[in-house]
Design a protein around this motif. Structure first.
Motif, short mmCIF file in Angstrom:
data_model
loop_
_atom_site.label_atom_id
_atom_site.label_comp_id
_atom_site.label_asym_id
_atom_site.label_seq_id
_atom_site.Cartn_x
_atom_site.Cartn_y
_atom_site.Cartn_z
N ARG A 1 0.86 -1.18 0.00
CA ARG A 1 0.00 0.00 0.00
C ARG A 1 0.89 1.22 0.00
NH1 ARG A 1 -3.24 1.42 5.05
NH2 ARG A 1 -1.78 -0.10 5.86
N ASP A 2 0.47 2.28 -0.61
CA ASP A 2 1.18 3.57 -0.54
C ASP A 2 2.61 3.47 -1.01
OD1 ASP A 2 -0.39 4.57 2.58
OD2 ASP A 2 -1.04 4.71 0.49
N ASP A 3 2.87 2.53 -1.92
CA ASP A 3 4.21 2.49 -2.53
C ASP A 3 5.33 2.28 -1.51
OD1 ASP A 3 4.97 4.54 -5.42
OD2 ASP A 3 4.57 2.41 -5.14
N HIS A 4 5.06 1.48 -0.49
CA HIS A 4 6.09 1.28 0.53
C HIS A 4 7.30 0.58 -0.03
CE1 HIS A 4 3.21 1.88 4.09
NE2 HIS A 4 4.05 2.87 4.03
N ILE A 5 7.04 -0.29 -1.05
CA ILE A 5 8.17 -1.06 -1.59
C ILE A 5 9.16 -0.14 -2.27
CG2 ILE A 5 8.78 -2.74 -3.31
CD1 ILE A 5 6.78 -4.49 -2.42
N ALA A 6 8.61 0.80 -3.03
CA ALA A 6 9.52 1.72 -3.72
C ALA A 6 10.34 2.52 -2.71
CB ALA A 6 8.72 2.65 -4.62
N THR A 7 9.66 2.93 -1.61
CA THR A 7 10.38 3.69 -0.57
C THR A 7 11.50 2.85 0.02
OG1 THR A 7 8.12 4.25 0.04
CG2 THR A 7 9.90 5.35 1.24
N LEU A 8 11.18 1.59 0.31
CA LEU A 8 12.19 0.71 0.89
C LEU A 8 13.36 0.51 -0.05
CD1 LEU A 8 10.28 -2.20 2.66
CD2 LEU A 8 11.92 -0.64 3.67
N ALA A 9 13.02 0.29 -1.34
CA ALA A 9 14.09 0.05 -2.32
C ALA A 9 14.97 1.29 -2.44
CB ALA A 9 13.48 -0.32 -3.66
#
Lengths: 181, 586
Positions: free
Chosen positions: B303-311
């Motif tokens: 949700r909320d693009d958390h993966i992109a933030t983590l990456a």
């Protein structure tokens, strides 16, 4: 329901209450002295005086609230886990023996031992530091090996009554055990 | 001898009739299971009892008669006494109670072999010693029926050398007499009885539906498992490198454990023994909770693009770690903490490790476009359970910090070599030698040139010791940090795998089902009646529940004690502080 003046091994007064529900069912309740208000006041006051002293130097109110919390939690833990109000022994001929201790908060821990596992009830001696104390204990046996003692369960651990009290309980128990085992 | 009668609480107000139950051999006690009311036809009663005995396997008999006269009804004492001739027994119990009074009166009629009756009454305790005394133990039938007394028997009953104790026999009798409790008052049969279920049979729709649904589900799961096993047994997977790798990666280990659990769950036979039932329940609930937590994690992650933030956070974090390590090495290469290092060795080691870090950073930069993809697909594995996500995280951490592991191994080997060399040359310095045959230190006479070279080497090694020791210390600390983090992850995975949630839930919400023992309470006595006791179930302690019902998995605990660990660190042996126990075959 006789009430002679019994004491425990440290000299504090305890009371023994024998109830005979039937010819083969008897209950023995040993009550320890209750929590004394004087001690509670002394401990609380000393903790709070210490907290005030620390607060005087650090000017941090968290110390005061911490002290209050510590006192409350400590008292609750003490009456729930440490302070034993009374211990009881219920002997039911040909059924078994029930040992229970109740704490000052009302919590009760009960264990029931069936008659087939009980070998005998005896008074044992123990050397504890510089003292020799007597304690009442139940000898357990394995039903497959009736001659060997498999374990020992001591009774009245928190009240620790003296020999005169133990002898009374012992005689009463032996009357029932000799008839109904 | 004292006669003990276990009387169900639900029959305290039953109408007059016959007591049906079982005599417990060897202990002089009887368990009353139900009361069959008057009017009845004795032939039908005998037929019913035989039918129940065949269905349940319990030796049911008619124990005696029960009389509770209502207002206006005259007492049926004489009628009930004559019943004892219709049902020939060794002992016939005549239990009676007056309305308004609490106590029961019991008369025991003994029948000798000649058929003559001798009657004994139970009176107050002041009377003779030879009279039979009776104890009534009141028990709650439904709870005793559902309860399991611990310690449970394991294995075949033939292996038990001693007969089960009295209480165990009581519990087993009530538990096995379930067919007796199916006759409720809405049945149109000729007999009417009172027991805990006589107001109407109890059942739960949800439980019945689940039972129906579980059959096709088990078939589906076993088919899927067969497919998966066939896939895993393809020859290519049993080559050595893959097998070694799969035993080291915690994700593969976790997959194998889950496969085992699914296999246990999907077996078509229902669990007969209590332990098997609890094991199945625990595995199912753990699995469901695991998947639930995993789905929760997934819903947060995607949700909320958390993966992109983590990456996007990962790259700068890796760069930062590399920079910190380089600074650390530069510091070591200078004069760390005021210590003076040997310049040449320092430079060699420092440059070697710096190049290693440079390689690692280039590798990370190479991987950076794929990180987001890897995280996205890796996050999908959380739908199999939180344990998978954690194992995957642990494996990724292990792969990413591989360089720290390498540094640690280099430093440790160098240091270990140095320490052994030093100790051996120290012995030479003193004129002694290690005798391998006798495993002890012996004196030895050396030649002058041996002594000369030995002393030289000893001096060199001694003065190079601080440098190596410092590098070793720094990298061991880093390695320990990584090991600690991995250990925490493994511990939580193990905890989720093995904690018996079903047993714990049963203990908290239905404490009577797991019984450690019983407790008795003396009910108020009236003069002229027998002794009445109330038997309540004493539930197991929570710690015992966890200990007994833990699902065996690899338990992750420290291999060495603190003293052994410190000694290994001092000497320079490689440490693998977490030991994984292999699964015990139960």
């Amino acid at each position: 329901m006789e009430d002679e003046a019994f004491t425990d091994i440290c000299g504090k007064p305890i009371s023994l209450d024998c109830q005979s529900h039937s010819s083969f069912c008897r209950e023995f309740i040993i009550s320890s002295p209750k929590v004394s208000m004087g001690k509670v006041m002394v401990y609380t006051c000393s903790v709070w005086l210490l907290a005030y002293a620390v607060f005087f130097f650090t000017q941090n109110t968290a110390v005061l609230s911490g002290a209050i919390l510590v006192t409350l939690v400590g008292m609750m833990l003490h009456i729930h886990f440490v302070k034993v109000d009374h211990e009881s022994l219920l002997v039911i001929g040909s059924l078994g023996i029930q040992v229970s201790s109740s704490y000052a908060s009302g919590r009760e821990i009960t264990t029931f031992i069936e008659m087939s596992k009980i070998k005998d009830i005896v008074i044992n001696e123990a050397i504890y530091m510089h003292q020799i104390i007597y304690y009442l204990c139940v000898l357990l046996k394995d039903p497959s090996e009736p001659d060997a003692v498999s374990s020992v369960v001591p009774l009245f651990q928190s009240s620790k009554p003296r020999l005169n009290c133990l002898v009374k309980v012992y005689k009463s128990c032996q009357e029932i055990l000799s008839k109904c085992q | 001898m004292v006669l003990k009668i276990f009387f169900p609480q639900c029959c305290n107000r039953a109408e007059s009739g016959l007591l049906v139950g079982r005599w417990i051999s060897g202990h002089d006690s009887a368990v009353v299971l139900a009361v069959i009311h008057y009017p009845f036809i004795p032939g039908q009663v005998k037929q019913y009892i035989q039918q129940m005995q065949a269905q349940s396997g319990v030796e049911l008999t008619v124990l005696g008669s029960w009389s509770l006269p209502k207002e206006g009804q005259e007492s049926m004492e004489s009628f009930l006494r004559d019943l004892s001739t219709i049902f020939p027994q060794q002992r016939w119990l005549q239990v009676s109670r007056q309305m308004g009074k609490m106590g029961f009166i019991c008369e025991v009629v003994n029948r000798n072999q000649n058929g003559q009756e001798t009657q004994q009454e139970a009176k107050k305790q002041n009377d003779d010693e030879e009279e039979e005394k009776v104890i009534f133990v009141h028990y709650e039938q439904r709870k005793v029926m559902l309860s399991q007394l611990h310690p449970t028997e394991s294995g075949d009953p033939d292996l038990d050398t001693e007969p089960p104790s009295e209480l165990k026999q009581v519990f087993q009798t009530v538990a096995r007499s379930q067919p007796l409790f199916f006759l409720d008052r809405y049945d149109d049969g000729p007999l009417k009885s009172t027991h805990w279920q006589s107001e109407g049979r109890e059942a739960s729709i949800i439980v019945e539906l689940l039972k129906q649904a579980s059959v096709p589900l088990c078939v589906l799961i076993s088919w899927l498992l067969a497919l998966w096993t066939w896939l895993c047994s393809i020859r290519i997977f049993s080559l050595y490198p893959l097998r070694f790798l799969s035993s080291k990666l915690s994700t593969c280990v976790q997959i194998s454990y889950r496969t085992e659990h699914m296999r246990t769950l999907s077996s078509p036979k229902p669990a007969i023994e209590h332990k098997q039932f609890m094991r199945k329940g625990n595995i199912l609930v753990s699995f469901l909770v695991d998947v639930g937590l995993g789905v929760l994690l997934m819903s947060w992650l995607y949700r909320d693009d958390h993966i992109a933030t983590l990456a996007n956070m990962l790259m700068p974090a890796a760069d930062h770690v590399a920079k910190e390590l380089e600074e650390l090495l530069q510091w070591l290469m200078g004069a760390p903490a005021g210590l003076k290092m040997n310049r040449a060795l320092d430079q060699v080691l420092g440059r070697f490790f710096l190049y290693h870090i440079h390689l690692w950073i280039s590798y990370i930069h190479l991987m950076s476009p794929f990180i987001e993809g890897i995280l996205w697909y890796g996050g999908l594995s959380a739908c199999l359970g939180l344990t998978f996500a954690l194992s995957l995280l642990s494996d990724m951490v292990a792969l990413l910090t591989f360089h720290i592991y390498c540094f640690y191994v280099y430093g440790a080997r160098l240091y270990c070599l140095k320490i052994y060399g030093l100790s051996s040359l120290w012995r030479l310095f003193r004129g002694k030698k290690w005798n391998v045959l006798r495993q002890r230190v012996d004196s030895c006479s050396y030649d002058v040139d041996q002594l000369f070279i030995g002393t030289l080497l000893f001096t060199i090694l001694l003065f190079l010791l601080p440098t190596t020791a410092l590098y070793y210390l720094v990298f061991t600390l880093l390695r320990l940090v990584v090991v600690l983090f991995q250990g925490v992850l493994h511990l939580s995975v193990d905890f989720i795998n093995s904690f018996p949630l079903f047993a714990m839930g049963l203990r908290l919400f239905r404490p009577y089902r797991l019984a450690e023992g019983v407790k008795f309470q003396v009910l108020c006595e009236e003069p002229g009646t027998a002794l009445h006791l109330l038997m309540e179930i004493n539930p197991l302690k929570c710690s015992t529940v966890v200990q007994l019902y833990r699902t065996p998995t690899y338990s992750c605990y420290p291999r060495d004690s603190w003293a052994a660990l410190v000694k290994k660190l001092f000497v320079g042996e490689l440490i693998y502080p977490w030991r994984h126990k292999s699964t015990k075959v139960d």
